[in-house]
Design a protein around this motif. Structure first.
Motif, PDB file in Angstrom:
ATOM      1  N   ILE A  86      59.310 -28.059  -9.979  1.00 37.57           N
ATOM      2  CA  ILE A  86      60.599 -28.748  -9.848  1.00 37.57           C
ATOM      3  C   ILE A  86      60.413 -30.020  -9.019  1.00 37.57           C
ATOM      4  N   LEU A  87      59.694 -29.887  -7.904  1.00 40.98           N
ATOM      5  CA  LEU A  87      59.451 -31.044  -7.039  1.00 40.98           C
ATOM      6  C   LEU A  87      58.601 -32.102  -7.733  1.00 40.98           C
ATOM      7  N   LEU A  88      57.628 -31.674  -8.522  1.00 40.21           N
ATOM      8  CA  LEU A  88      56.809 -32.647  -9.257  1.00 40.21           C
ATOM      9  C   LEU A  88      57.653 -33.454 -10.231  1.00 40.21           C
ATOM     10  N   ILE A  89      58.557 -32.792 -10.935  1.00 45.17           N
ATOM     11  CA  ILE A  89      59.445 -33.500 -11.863  1.00 45.17           C
ATOM     12  C   ILE A  89      60.391 -34.397 -11.072  1.00 45.17           C
ATOM     13  N   ALA A  90      60.924 -33.906  -9.956  1.00 41.33           N
ATOM     14  CA  ALA A  90      61.870 -34.679  -9.141  1.00 41.33           C
ATOM     15  C   ALA A  90      61.220 -35.921  -8.531  1.00 41.33           C
ATOM     16  N   THR A  91      59.908 -35.947  -8.450  1.00 40.33           N
ATOM     17  CA  THR A  91      59.206 -37.126  -7.932  1.00 40.33           C
ATOM     18  C   THR A  91      59.553 -38.367  -8.746  1.00 40.33           C
ATOM     19  N   TYR A  92      59.758 -38.199 -10.039  1.00 37.71           N
ATOM     20  CA  TYR A  92      59.969 -39.338 -10.933  1.00 37.71           C
ATOM     21  C   TYR A  92      61.422 -39.516 -11.358  1.00 37.71           C
ATOM     22  N   LEU A  93      62.298 -38.661 -10.842  1.00 44.31           N
ATOM     23  CA  LEU A  93      63.719 -38.748 -11.189  1.00 44.31           C
ATOM     24  C   LEU A  93      64.541 -38.979  -9.930  1.00 44.31           C
ATOM     25  N   PRO A  94      65.251 -40.094  -9.838  1.00 45.48           N
ATOM     26  CA  PRO A  94      66.131 -40.272  -8.682  1.00 45.48           C
ATOM     27  C   PRO A  94      67.216 -39.191  -8.695  1.00 45.48           C
ATOM     28  N   CYS A  95      67.188 -38.321  -7.692  1.00 46.25           N
ATOM     29  CA  CYS A  95      68.135 -37.205  -7.650  1.00 46.25           C
ATOM     30  C   CYS A  95      68.265 -36.704  -6.216  1.00 46.25           C
ATOM     31  N   ARG A  96      69.164 -35.750  -6.033  1.00 46.93           N
ATOM     32  CA  ARG A  96      69.365 -35.187  -4.687  1.00 46.93           C
ATOM     33  C   ARG A  96      68.110 -34.489  -4.182  1.00 46.93           C
ATOM     34  N   ILE A  97      67.386 -33.827  -5.071  1.00 45.51           N
ATOM     35  CA  ILE A  97      66.148 -33.145  -4.657  1.00 45.51           C
ATOM     36  C   ILE A  97      65.179 -34.166  -4.069  1.00 45.51           C
ATOM     37  N   GLN A  98      65.056 -35.294  -4.724  1.00 47.53           N
ATOM     38  CA  GLN A  98      64.164 -36.351  -4.245  1.00 47.53           C
ATOM     39  C   GLN A  98      64.632 -36.899  -2.898  1.00 47.53           C
ATOM     40  N   ARG A  99      65.920 -37.145  -2.786  1.00 53.24           N
ATOM     41  CA  ARG A  99      66.452 -37.695  -1.528  1.00 53.24           C
ATOM     42  C   ARG A  99      66.325 -36.705  -0.380  1.00 53.24           C
ATOM     43  N   MET A 100      66.538 -35.420  -0.646  1.00 49.96           N
ATOM     44  CA  MET A 100      66.462 -34.408   0.410  1.00 49.96           C
ATOM     45  C   MET A 100      65.028 -34.208   0.907  1.00 49.96           C
ATOM     46  N   LYS A 102      62.501 -36.403   0.428  1.00 51.17           N
ATOM     47  CA  LYS A 102      61.957 -37.736   0.673  1.00 51.17           C
ATOM     48  C   LYS A 102      60.667 -37.998  -0.108  1.00 51.17           C
ATOM     49  N   HIS A 103      59.753 -37.061  -0.127  1.00 49.08           N
ATOM     50  CA  HIS A 103      58.477 -37.217  -0.830  1.00 49.08           C
ATOM     51  C   HIS A 103      58.164 -35.909  -1.557  1.00 49.08           C
ATOM     52  N   PRO A 104      58.856 -35.673  -2.682  1.00 45.38           N
ATOM     53  CA  PRO A 104      58.721 -34.374  -3.351  1.00 45.38           C
ATOM     54  C   PRO A 104      57.295 -34.031  -3.789  1.00 45.38           C
ATOM     55  N   MET A 105      56.499 -35.035  -4.167  1.00 41.79           N
ATOM     56  CA  MET A 105      55.136 -34.712  -4.590  1.00 41.79           C
ATOM     57  C   MET A 105      54.312 -34.187  -3.414  1.00 41.79           C
ATOM     58  N   LEU A 106      54.514 -34.750  -2.237  1.00 44.02           N
ATOM     59  CA  LEU A 106      53.789 -34.271  -1.067  1.00 44.02           C
ATOM     60  C   LEU A 106      54.238 -32.861  -0.678  1.00 44.02           C
ATOM     61  N   VAL A 107      55.531 -32.596  -0.778  1.00 41.79           N
ATOM     62  CA  VAL A 107      56.023 -31.246  -0.494  1.00 41.79           C
ATOM     63  C   VAL A 107      55.444 -30.272  -1.521  1.00 41.79           C
ATOM     64  N   ALA A 164      65.313 -31.781 -13.528  1.00 42.85           N
ATOM     65  CA  ALA A 164      64.174 -31.403 -12.689  1.00 42.85           C
ATOM     66  C   ALA A 164      64.062 -29.880 -12.571  1.00 42.85           C
ATOM     67  N   VAL A 165      65.183 -29.204 -12.377  1.00 47.10           N
ATOM     68  CA  VAL A 165      65.163 -27.747 -12.227  1.00 47.10           C
ATOM     69  C   VAL A 165      64.789 -27.060 -13.538  1.00 47.10           C
ATOM     70  N   VAL A 166      65.441 -27.444 -14.633  1.00 54.61           N
ATOM     71  CA  VAL A 166      65.196 -26.787 -15.924  1.00 54.61           C
ATOM     72  C   VAL A 166      63.765 -27.030 -16.397  1.00 54.61           C
ATOM     73  N   VAL A 167      63.338 -28.286 -16.398  1.00 55.28           N
ATOM     74  CA  VAL A 167      61.980 -28.605 -16.848  1.00 55.28           C
ATOM     75  C   VAL A 167      60.947 -28.004 -15.888  1.00 55.28           C
ATOM     76  N   GLY A 168      61.219 -28.082 -14.583  1.00 56.75           N
ATOM     77  CA  GLY A 168      60.298 -27.517 -13.596  1.00 56.75           C
ATOM     78  C   GLY A 168      60.125 -26.023 -13.748  1.00 56.75           C
ATOM     79  N   LEU A 169      61.224 -25.295 -13.942  1.00 52.28           N
ATOM     80  CA  LEU A 169      61.129 -23.844 -14.130  1.00 52.28           C
ATOM     81  C   LEU A 169      60.421 -23.486 -15.436  1.00 52.28           C
ATOM     82  N   ALA A 170      60.677 -24.266 -16.474  1.00 50.61           N
ATOM     83  CA  ALA A 170      59.990 -24.022 -17.749  1.00 50.61           C
ATOM     84  C   ALA A 170      58.482 -24.239 -17.594  1.00 50.61           C
ATOM     85  N   LEU A 171      58.106 -25.322 -16.928  1.00 50.99           N
ATOM     86  CA  LEU A 171      56.678 -25.570 -16.686  1.00 50.99           C
ATOM     87  C   LEU A 171      56.059 -24.475 -15.832  1.00 50.99           C
TER      88      LEU A 171
END
Length: 190
Positions: A86-100, A102-107, A164-171
């Motif tokens: 989910i965080l990997l997908i959120a890295t490339y999508l401006p969203c609340r997950i990304q803002r919360m 800050k660096h979703p790929m690092l998390v 981000a959540v749907v694609v992330g969970l599917a992956l």
């Protein structure tokens, strides 16, 4: 083991340039062009990644155990891995997950590395996953002390969190059930 270590050094060399000296990185990228910098960065990273894969495949067969994790930690690892995709997908999508985060790929990298350290006790695995955990921590720390660089992203949308959540969970499901055993040779569940 030497091939794994060389691979990690080659892979992390370009990834650490901005951490060690972001001004030098920016001047070099300006002098050779951003595309030239990204090409060199990508080539070194790919070579390092190839060396890591081959070095780990070789080292894990002969590596000594430092600890034998209890089986119940595999459940903890599975839970820690749940947000990773989910965080990997959120890295490339401006969203609340990304803002919360800050660096979703690092998390995501920290969670991935930590979850794998919990269930793998061989020296090769500790070196591999420990290196990624250390790298992600160093990068996160350095990002607090250097200017933010603009990165290309998709347009902002209220649906990006859902995507981000749907694609992330599917992956996560596809990787956990099929791809992990096919690519790594280890079945995470069973």
């Amino acid at each position: 083991m030497a091939l794994l270590i060389v691979g990690l050094l080659v892979f992390f060399a370009p990834h650490m340039v901005s951490v060690v000296n972001h001004e030098w990185r920016d001047k070099t990228a300006q002098s050779i062009g951003e595309m030239g910098w990204k090409t060199a960065y990508s080539l070194l990273s790919l070579i390092g990644f190839w060396l890591i894969i081959n070095g780990y495949a070789e080292a894990r067969l002969t590596s000594e155990f430092l600890y034998d994790p209890p089986r119940w930690l595999s459940h903890v690892a599975a839970l820690l891995m749940l947000p990773v995709f989910i965080l990997l997908i959120a890295t490339y999508l401006p969203c609340r997950i990304q803002r919360m985060t800050k660096h979703p790929m690092l998390v995501a990298t920290k969670l991935w590395a930590l979850s794998h350290l919990l269930v793998n006790g061989r020296v090769a695995e500790i070196i591999l996953f420990g290196s990624f955990l250390l790298w992600a921590g160093l990068v996160r720390y350095s990002l607090k002390n250097r200017p933010k660089r603009a990165l290309p992203q998709l347009p902002d949308s209220k649906l990006n969190d859902v995507i981000a959540v749907v694609v992330g969970l599917a992956l996560y499901a596809v990787f956990a059930v099929h791809l992990h055993v096919m690519l790594i040779g280890v079945r995470p569940f069973g």
